[in-house]
Design an enzyme around this catalytic site. Sequence first.
Site, PDB file in Angstrom:
ATOM      1  N   LYS A 231      46.206  45.416  41.668  1.00 16.44           N
ATOM      2  CA  LYS A 231      44.496  46.042  42.017  1.00 16.44           C
ATOM      3  C   LYS A 231      44.843  44.754  43.541  1.00 16.44           C
ATOM      4  O   LYS A 231      44.459  44.200  43.306  1.00 16.44           O
ATOM      5  CB  LYS A 231      43.984  44.700  40.553  1.00 16.44           C
ATOM      6  N   ASP A 236      35.213  44.005  45.917  1.00  8.29           N
ATOM      7  CA  ASP A 236      34.597  44.709  45.011  1.00  8.29           C
ATOM      8  C   ASP A 236      32.409  44.057  45.007  1.00  8.29           C
ATOM      9  O   ASP A 236      32.583  43.144  44.287  1.00  8.29           O
ATOM     10  CB  ASP A 236      34.591  43.880  43.466  1.00  8.29           C
ATOM     11  N   LYS A 243      26.780  44.181  41.267  1.00  3.93           N
ATOM     12  CA  LYS A 243      26.624  42.959  40.935  1.00  3.93           C
ATOM     13  C   LYS A 243      25.184  42.650  41.995  1.00  3.93           C
ATOM     14  O   LYS A 243      24.990  42.077  43.137  1.00  3.93           O
ATOM     15  CB  LYS A 243      27.729  42.252  41.594  1.00  3.93           C
ATOM     16  N   ASP A 254      39.496  39.764  45.540  1.00  2.87           N
ATOM     17  CA  ASP A 254      39.648  40.641  44.249  1.00  2.87           C
ATOM     18  C   ASP A 254      41.121  41.584  44.730  1.00  2.87           C
ATOM     19  O   ASP A 254      41.242  42.486  43.754  1.00  2.87           O
ATOM     20  CB  ASP A 254      38.416  41.690  44.022  1.00  2.87           C
ATOM     21  N   ASP A 313      31.226  49.186  37.978  1.00  7.60           N
ATOM     22  CA  ASP A 313      31.994  47.774  38.376  1.00  7.60           C
ATOM     23  C   ASP A 313      32.776  47.372  37.584  1.00  7.60           C
ATOM     24  O   ASP A 313      33.511  46.853  37.886  1.00  7.60           O
ATOM     25  CB  ASP A 313      31.017  46.809  38.572  1.00  7.60           C
ATOM     26  N   GLU A 315      35.738  48.593  37.893  1.00  9.38           N
ATOM     27  CA  GLU A 315      36.687  49.858  38.788  1.00  9.38           C
ATOM     28  C   GLU A 315      38.014  48.669  38.608  1.00  9.38           C
ATOM     29  O   GLU A 315      38.899  50.299  38.634  1.00  9.38           O
ATOM     30  CB  GLU A 315      36.077  49.709  40.291  1.00  9.38           C
ATOM     31  N   ARG A 317      39.947  48.810  36.299  1.00  6.37           N
ATOM     32  CA  ARG A 317      40.711  49.812  35.609  1.00  6.37           C
ATOM     33  C   ARG A 317      40.971  51.115  36.111  1.00  6.37           C
ATOM     34  O   ARG A 317      42.245  51.638  35.399  1.00  6.37           O
ATOM     35  CB  ARG A 317      40.054  49.466  34.396  1.00  6.37           C
TER      36      ARG A 317
HETATM   37  N1  BES Z   1      36.509  42.247  40.175  1.00  5.20           N
HETATM   38  C1  BES Z   1      35.614  41.862  38.666  1.00  5.20           C
HETATM   39  C2  BES Z   1      36.065  40.813  37.386  1.00  5.20           C
HETATM   40  C3  BES Z   1      36.514  39.448  38.130  1.00  5.20           C
HETATM   41  C4  BES Z   1      35.350  38.698  37.898  1.00  5.20           C
HETATM   42  C5  BES Z   1      37.463  39.035  38.776  1.00  5.20           C
HETATM   43  C6  BES Z   1      34.591  37.390  38.181  1.00  5.20           C
HETATM   44  C7  BES Z   1      37.326  37.408  39.317  1.00  5.20           C
HETATM   45  C8  BES Z   1      36.477  36.655  38.607  1.00  5.20           C
HETATM   46  C9  BES Z   1      35.809  43.456  37.665  1.00  5.20           C
HETATM   47  O1  BES Z   1      36.081  44.280  38.868  1.00  5.20           O
HETATM   48  C10 BES Z   1      34.970  42.961  36.827  1.00  5.20           C
HETATM   49  O2  BES Z   1      33.475  43.872  38.006  1.00  5.20           O
HETATM   50  N2  BES Z   1      34.948  43.360  36.019  1.00  5.20           N
HETATM   51  C11 BES Z   1      33.516  43.630  35.001  1.00  5.20           C
HETATM   52  C12 BES Z   1      33.751  44.224  34.007  1.00  5.20           C
HETATM   53  C13 BES Z   1      32.325  44.912  33.257  1.00  5.20           C
HETATM   54  C14 BES Z   1      31.935  45.650  34.158  1.00  5.20           C
HETATM   55  C15 BES Z   1      32.881  45.740  32.120  1.00  5.20           C
HETATM   56  C16 BES Z   1      32.939  42.075  34.638  1.00  5.20           C
HETATM   57  O3  BES Z   1      33.944  42.037  34.432  1.00  5.20           O
HETATM   58  O4  BES Z   1      31.709  41.189  34.471  1.00  5.20           O
HETATM   59 ZN    ZN Z   2      36.802  44.491  40.582  1.00  5.83          ZN
HETATM   60 MN    MN Z   3      34.332  45.129  39.237  1.00 11.17          MN
END
Ligand code: BES
Ligand code: ZN
Ligand code: MN
Length: 467
Positions: A231, A236, A243, A254, A313, A315, A317
């Site tokens: 990834k 992000d 966010k 990220d 968010d 993204e 996946r």
């Molecule tokens: N990059 C984030 C995941 C992340 C969060 C990595 C904190 C490191 C620290 C990912 O893209 C994300 O935002 N995931 C969301 C998914 C949700 C919207 C289902 C999350 O974890 O809140």
């Molecule tokens: Zn992310």
């Molecule tokens: Mn994200």
Amino acid sequence: MRKVTLVSIASDNIKHIAMPMTDDGLVAASTFAGQSELLQNYGASSKPDTAVQVPLLEKVLLAIGAGKHIDYREFAASATRFGKKKPALSIDITSATELEVQQAAEGCLLGLDTPSSYKTSEVSLQEIELVVDASLTGLDITAALNLASRICAAREIINTPANDLWPAKLAELVTAQSAGLPVTVEIWDEAKLEQEGCGGILGVGLGSDRGPRLIKISYNGGGQHLGLVGKGITFDTGGLSLKPAESMVGMKYDMAGAATVMAAVLAIAERNLAVTVTALLCVAENMPSGRAMRPGDVLKMRNGKTVEVLNTDAEGRLVMADGLSILTEMKVDHIVDVATLTGAATIALGTRYAGIMGHGAAPDLVSSAAATSSEAMWQMPLPAELRPLLDSDIADLTNVKIGNRAGGMLIAGWFLSEFVEKDSSWAHIDIAGPANNDGAPYGSTSKGASGVAIRTLVQLAENLAKN
Ligand code: BES
Ligand code: ZN
Ligand code: MN
């Protein structure tokens, strides 16, 4: 690269000697072995990441806490960190086996590494010698030092702020770091991604002025074919599903998965291992803008499946899906993907463990490689009852279940599984927890980007090369 040499007697001109202190006392087959009690009177302890300095004869001893049993990588890393202000350091590892000497060599470089490219260096240590048992002849630490250098280089890229790192720039760095190695690098820009039907990577990249890329690094060493996906979200923001301010801090990390698979394939090529590796870095910047994908938009992914994006968010996946689809078409023997995929991974496992999901042989292969390389990873299930949460009214699947808070890491795993073949050898590693270390450095783990999973992937390739 800093100079690390192997010797069997500490050089006269080096004043500082580091030694491991375990629960049983000072471990060193040298003239200092009888000094445990004296050192304890000075406050030396076996607690990891502690050091006590004791002037002794013409030398200064550094007793480094090494726990109950010495992990030579962690010990050597602590030793170089505590010795970073000295001009030169002898590290006494006369009790180490050949493998442990190689681990210590790695630790020397990893421990000295700090996220410092935007600061003037605080490290003066240039000369390190590892004092090893005289019976260990013909030792070669080149591979260990090369791997450690690749890890440090990956950390530096991961630590780079997003104003200095965007998709095309990452592609340039990959090309530069691949120079001189037996690999080929292919870069897909937006036009090519369009032609190739990579709707996930394109969709995520829409909102940014700095377009997405797919970076393919190929190494052909014969043997089994290992496919890697990383990834690579250079930043992000969450996109239109923006966010909150505090959660956005740290999102420059990220792209850690992409840097990880890059470093791994380059280290594998550098070792000329008898495996074939295709690494795909799925790179985009996730920004909100007048062109960004909206919640409710439907994307058509590389394997033909359609995805209703309910949260922009989620993204990671989406970009990973295209990479997994390509490797599936290529019919590789094993697929391993690495991603800072979910905040839920940290809720489930804390900040030091990566989560492993998947099916077929790969999850166990990754677990055992992780154990060999002392990286903390834990296998997680893909519970069947979670899969229907991704059912969509209008597309093949959604990217999230709105309002659901349970099992976020596992649902992300289920999403990815839609882009590999059922029961194939596939492992997904969620490194959202350990990818970066917000706290103080410890052992071989620096502050900032940790470079986690690189050692595991190289070890996995080594194991595949033997079978
Ligand atoms: N990059 C984030 C995941 C992340 C969060 C990595 C904190 C490191 C620290 C990912 O893209 C994300 O935002 N995931 C969301 C998914 C949700 C919207 C289902 C999350 O974890 O809140
Ligand atoms: Zn992310
Ligand atoms: Mn994200």
